[in-house]
Design an enzyme around this catalytic site. Structure first.
Site, short mmCIF file in Angstrom:
data_model
loop_
_atom_site.label_atom_id
_atom_site.label_comp_id
_atom_site.label_asym_id
_atom_site.label_seq_id
_atom_site.Cartn_x
_atom_site.Cartn_y
_atom_site.Cartn_z
N GLU A 169 -5.41 3.50 -30.75
CA GLU A 169 -6.38 4.64 -30.49
C GLU A 169 -5.37 5.96 -30.46
O GLU A 169 -5.20 6.66 -29.49
CB GLU A 169 -6.98 4.70 -29.06
CG GLU A 169 -8.04 3.68 -29.19
CD GLU A 169 -9.15 3.74 -28.16
OE1 GLU A 169 -8.76 4.34 -27.10
OE2 GLU A 169 -10.24 2.96 -28.22
N GLU A 366 -12.03 -4.14 -30.20
CA GLU A 366 -12.72 -3.92 -29.00
C GLU A 366 -13.65 -3.67 -28.87
O GLU A 366 -14.49 -3.07 -29.96
CB GLU A 366 -11.75 -2.84 -28.22
CG GLU A 366 -10.45 -2.93 -27.71
CD GLU A 366 -9.84 -1.72 -26.99
OE1 GLU A 366 -10.65 -0.92 -26.27
OE2 GLU A 366 -8.59 -1.68 -27.10
C1 BGP Z 1 -10.01 1.92 -25.06
C2 BGP Z 1 -8.43 1.24 -24.74
C3 BGP Z 1 -8.43 -0.04 -23.81
C4 BGP Z 1 -9.65 0.00 -22.78
C5 BGP Z 1 -10.68 0.44 -23.05
C6 BGP Z 1 -11.88 0.66 -21.98
O1 BGP Z 1 -9.75 3.31 -25.26
O2 BGP Z 1 -7.87 1.08 -26.01
O3 BGP Z 1 -7.20 0.11 -23.37
O4 BGP Z 1 -9.23 0.29 -21.53
O5 BGP Z 1 -10.78 1.63 -23.95
O6 BGP Z 1 -11.74 2.01 -21.48
P1 BGP Z 1 -11.31 2.31 -19.64
O7 BGP Z 1 -10.28 1.20 -19.48
O8 BGP Z 1 -11.41 3.57 -19.31
O9 BGP Z 1 -12.86 1.53 -19.29
#
Ligand code: BGP
Length: 472
Positions: A169, A366
């Site tokens: 990201e 993801e």
């Molecule tokens: C993405 C990231 C992850 C993860 C996910 C969920 O942006 O790559 O690392 O954390 O989001 O987000 P959050 O942890 O804020 O719920």
């Protein structure tokens, strides 16, 4: 003679059903075995929830965790290597052997279990020392240090890893510079530093793409891109254009540079309009051109609706997106954290990527659903997550039948972990970890109902996913 290609009619036999995590969110042992401090460690210490010191202690549960993956039937596991576990200061002359040992153990356990490692080199955890030494990614020097780190990791583990992700990201890091430890009291200078860090990250990755193709011609390497599908609030061209430009600036920019090897015009226009200067030097264009990704990782969760707003103050990220307002849609299933359930949005997003880069291999790196959850008699009935998985796998099959070259699906997350901003009460895991924000308890692992649902998906290659919608 028929020269048209035959479209697939289901998930391919060798489809990589996986799951995803990242180092600082699962490992713990933040100060053990020589690991250096990272920006993620420091950010977590400032949070009102818990920090990275224990997290869910994957560092000390690695054998047990891989066994749970094997029992689930995973074909792939997407995780990240902590730069500061390999080079505690980010650019030490020699790698930290104990850190190398940990990742060797993890990778060997995975390979032994027949699970394909998908390895992210950099996931929100810049070594703090690089920030202290020269400002981290705000300085061109970071290109060489990242390259040296990546080269070392490719040499150490490349014999067993076929899928690499360079940066997770990047657009988020660029637009929220504090996530890379970059600060400035002057707002314009901060944005300029953020954009230059973006530029240096593009250059660093291009160099690493090229290197990886030379070292391992069979391997795949690409970025892990944040893809939020945006829909305009209404059918006016102004709202549609705003929504498109947000997608360009947040998601397509990382894909365009990685696959086309140059900065896109919409980005140059944004820099010009904002009066921001990039540190462009001779030879840079050639670097971008000569190192390209050969696949894409996409982090996709949900869709959002945006509307132009009269308010000029930035409503999203750190300045890039202004005059815009997020509108919630009550017709969708929404989570407490403003995630909507819209699986058709995934198919739509994949079609758009495939239109832009025909037949590019795609790994969903993801995709997941957050909930507050409690253990009751050793069980977690996470029906909404099952609904989420079912819907997205259903639409993924549609996308594959549309001709999109998706080769792997790695839901976020394999086990409960530290969320970026919300501690562990925001749970995404297929496996429950018995701890809370206050206490690490015994960190015992309990497969949730979604684990067993997904196990059946993997066993049958998704033959159990027959309906678009299941009840929650
Ligand atoms: C993405 C990231 C992850 C993860 C996910 C969920 O942006 O790559 O690392 O954390 O989001 O987000 P959050 O942890 O804020 O719920």
């Amino acid at each position: 003679m028929n020269n048209f290609r035959t479209l697939p009619d289901d998930f391919p036999k060798n489809f990589l059903w996986g799951a995803s995590t990242s180092a600082f969110q699962v490992e713990g042992a933040a100060n053990e075995d020589g690991k250096g401090v990272t920006i993620a460690d420091l950010r977590s210490q400032k949070s009102k929830y818990l920090d990275t010191s224990v997290s869910v202690d994957h560092y000390h549960h690695v054998v047990e965790d891989v066994q749970l993956m094997a029992d689930l039937g995973l074909k792939s596991y997407r995780f990240s290597i902590s730069w500061a576990r390999i080079f505690p200061h980010g650019n030490d002359p020699e790698p930290n052997q104990l850190g190398v040992d940990f990742y060797n153990q993890l990778i060997n356990e995975l390979v032994k279990a027949g699970i394909e490692p998908i390895v992210t080199l950099f996931h929100f955890d810049c070594p703090q020392s690089l920030v202290e030494q020269y400002g981290g990614w705000a300085n061109r020097q970071a290109i060489d240090d990242y390259y040296h780190y990546a080269k070392t990791v490719l040499e150490l583990f490349g014999d067993r890893v076929n899928y690499w992700l360079t940066i997770n990201e990047q657009s988020l890091l660029a637009n929220v510079p504090s996530m890379n430890g970059i600060s400035d009291s002057n707002r314009t200078r901060l944005r300029e530093k953020g954009e230059n860090s973006n530029y240096y990250m593009f250059l660093a990755q291009a160099k690493v793409y090229k290197l990886c193709h030379q070292m391992y011609p069979e391997a795949k390497i690409g970025p892990a891109v944040s893809y939020m599908t945006n829909f305009p609030y209404d059918h006016t061209s102004a709202n549609a254009l705003k929504s498109k430009s947000m997608e360009d600036m947040i998601s397509f920019i990382d894909m365009d540079v990685a696959l086309r090897g140059q900065l896109p015009d919409y980005y140059l226009r944004y820099l010009k309009d904002s009066g921001l200067q990039l540190d462009i030097q001779e030879g840079d264009a050639k670097i971008l051109q000569s190192g390209r990704a050969n696949y894409l990782g996409l982090n996709w969760y949900s869709t959002s609706i945006f509307k132009l707003s009269d308010d000029e103050s930035p409503k999203m990220l750190d300045g890039v997106i202004s005059n815009v307002e997020k509108v919630s849609d009550d017709r969708l299933m929404n989570s407490e954290w403003d995630f909507s359930y819209d699986p058709v949005g995934l198919r739509f997003a994949l079609q758009k990527v495939n239109d832009r880069f025909p037949n590019i291999p795609i790994i969903i790196t993801e995709c997941g659903w957050p909930e507050r959850e409690e253990l009751v008699d050793g069980k977690v009935h996470d029906q909404k997550r099952i609904k989420y998985l079912n819907g997205h796998i259903y639409e993924l099959r549609q996308a594959i039948e549309d001709g999109v070259n998706v080769i792997s699906f790695n839901p976020w997350s394999f086990l409960d972990l530290l969320s970026v901003n919300d501690g562990i009460s925001k749970r995404y895991g297929l496996v429950f970890v018995d701890r809370d924000n206050e206490s690490a308890k015994e960190l015992k692992r309990y497969p949730k109902d979604s684990y067993y649902f997904y196990q059946e998906v993997i066993r049958t290659n998704a033959k159990n996913v027959t309906q678009r919608e299941i009840d929650n």
